[in-house]
Design an enzyme around this catalytic site. Structure first.
Site, PDB file in Angstrom:
ATOM      1  N   LYS A 113       0.828  -1.216   0.000  1.00 22.48           N
ATOM      2  CA  LYS A 113       0.000   0.000   0.000  1.00 22.48           C
ATOM      3  C   LYS A 113       0.854   1.255   0.000  1.00 22.48           C
ATOM      4  O   LYS A 113       0.530   2.243  -0.644  1.00 22.48           O
ATOM      5  CB  LYS A 113      -0.941   0.006   1.203  1.00 22.48           C
ATOM      6  CG  LYS A 113      -2.108  -0.948   1.048  1.00 22.48           C
ATOM      7  CD  LYS A 113      -3.204  -0.626   2.031  1.00 22.48           C
ATOM      8  CE  LYS A 113      -4.397  -1.549   1.793  1.00 22.48           C
ATOM      9  NZ  LYS A 113      -5.430  -1.388   2.827  1.00 22.48           N
ATOM     10  N   LYS A 198      -8.528 -11.417 -10.207  1.00 25.72           N
ATOM     11  CA  LYS A 198      -9.772 -11.587  -9.458  1.00 25.72           C
ATOM     12  C   LYS A 198     -10.618 -10.319  -9.504  1.00 25.72           C
ATOM     13  O   LYS A 198     -10.091  -9.211  -9.648  1.00 25.72           O
ATOM     14  CB  LYS A 198      -9.510 -12.051  -8.024  1.00 25.72           C
ATOM     15  CG  LYS A 198      -9.042 -11.015  -7.053  1.00 25.72           C
ATOM     16  CD  LYS A 198      -9.010 -11.631  -5.642  1.00 25.72           C
ATOM     17  CE  LYS A 198      -8.759 -10.533  -4.621  1.00 25.72           C
ATOM     18  NZ  LYS A 198      -8.623 -11.020  -3.260  1.00 25.72           N
ATOM     19  N   LYS A 201     -13.051  -4.701  -6.002  1.00 24.49           N
ATOM     20  CA  LYS A 201     -13.885  -3.512  -5.853  1.00 24.49           C
ATOM     21  C   LYS A 201     -13.147  -2.220  -6.185  1.00 24.49           C
ATOM     22  O   LYS A 201     -13.753  -1.196  -6.403  1.00 24.49           O
ATOM     23  CB  LYS A 201     -14.535  -3.450  -4.470  1.00 24.49           C
ATOM     24  CG  LYS A 201     -13.624  -3.510  -3.290  1.00 24.49           C
ATOM     25  CD  LYS A 201     -14.468  -3.548  -1.999  1.00 24.49           C
ATOM     26  CE  LYS A 201     -13.580  -3.816  -0.784  1.00 24.49           C
ATOM     27  NZ  LYS A 201     -14.312  -3.877   0.468  1.00 24.49           N
TER      28      LYS A 201
END
Ligand code: TRP
Length: 337
Positions: A113, A198, A201
């Site tokens: 991140k 995959k 979102k």
């Protein structure tokens, strides 16, 4: 047996979340008599990367509505909003002091991140660094036996175990060491445009991701545009036919039929017909779900009543645990005379 899990109210839920995790979880929990689940909306976690304040609030209601609409039995289980329970950030602070700095620097999710934020030229908050300790507090407050998580959270539960052991060693036996189970099926539902990736979102390509609250027209369109291959056979072969295999997996998840049976059923049919049927099968499940979600969302005071009920039950467990930790550490009000 006590299970515990949290979900962040950031981004939109999609059918991969629903079929891969939410539905399975809810079905499992409602059917097992000796398991109690503690499930919370992790809004304090969501803000480790900037969230639009209005959206944070909306997503909190929305995620709760989806779980209630999916049938999570809030009378049997405990469902609450993390920020309603100040025991979490309180224990977080206590645990921060027993967590070696070096342990946190090894967290791969933090490293990933941080890199992403750097690339976007954004600030990396200290909260992002400390976030696994808050997660440890979430888990340890409830003496959770098991934590069902995605692959990306395994390291955080392992850290939780280490933090608990270290606390217990320094201050005496206080926290239960939690186990975890990894949910691998989530990864089975892939992006409709990039079927080797995959469904996610935080997707850059909205055509590849079918959101739970998408309009019915959008759902049809997304399946119509789904990437397939230049063959003409409908069979499950992830390596050579990722698009078709993904559509088969989705059809199987939404109808409950086995993939082998679907292959037989669709032998000789066209891709166009197949894609249309997948869309309709998904819609048959999603449409009534959306209806129930809308009902919950149209009555905020009812949702708030459920939140209040949930946090009261949660605090019956978490507050004595926090007090025990405060007592063991010697805080004057809690320490034994
Ligand atoms: N960190 C988890 C995620 O990003 C969410 C979460 C927060 C969680 N606290 C938790 C999951 C405690 C399991 C247990 O998905």
């Amino acid at each position: 047996m006590r299970l515990l899990s949290g979900i962040k109210p950031s981004g939109d839920l999609h059918i991969g979340n629903y079929f891969g995790s939410i539905k399975q979880w809810v079905d499992l929990l409602n059917s097992s008599s000796d398991t109690q689940a503690i499930f919370f909306i992790a809004d304090l976690h969501a803000i480790t990367v900037y969230q639009d304040p209005k959206k944070l609030k909306e997503k909190t209601y929305e995620i709760a509505a989806v779980y209630f609409a999916a049938g999570l039995d809030y009378k049997k289980h405990i469902v609450f909003v993390q920020s309603d329970n100040p025991d979490h950030p309180y224990l977080n602070w206590l645990l921060t002091t027993v967590t070696p700095y070096g342990w946190l620097t090894r967290m791969t999710q933090f490293k990933d991140k941080r890199q992403k934020l750097k690339n976007y030229g954004e600030v990396i908050g200290a909260g992002l660094f400390n976030y696994p300790v808050l997660m440890a507090a979430d888990i340890l407050l409830y003496d959770a036996d098991s934590v069902p998580v995605g692959e990306d959270q395994v390291q955080h539960v392992e850290l939780t175990r280490d933090i608990a052991k270290r606390f217990n060693k320094l201050y005496g036996e206080t926290f239960k060491i939690p186990e975890y189970t990894v949910n691998r099926t989530v990864a089975r539902i892939k992006d409709l445009q990039y079927p080797t990736k995959k469904m996610s979102k935080s997707d850059d390509n909205p055509l590849g991701c079918v959101y739970l609250l998408d309009s019915i027209d959008d759902i049809r369109l997304k399946f119509k545009r789904a990437v397939t291959d230049s063959e003409k056979s409908i069979r499950y072969d992830v390596k050579n036919k990722p698009g078709i295999s993904n559509l088969l997996a989705i059809l199987s998840a939404s109808t409950g039929k086995k993939i082998e049976d679907l292959e037989k059923e669709y032998a000789g049919k066209t891709y166009a017909q197949f894609k249309e049927d997948v869309a309709e099968a998904v819609i048959a499940v999603i449409k009534p779900l959306q209806q129930r979600v809308k009902e919950y969302l149209s009555d905020r005071s009812e949702l708030e009543r459920l939140f209040k009920l949930g946090v009261e039950k949660a605090r019956e467990i978490s507050t004595p645990k926090l007090n025990e930790a405060l007592s063991k550490m010697g805080f004057y009000k809690y320490a034994k005379k």
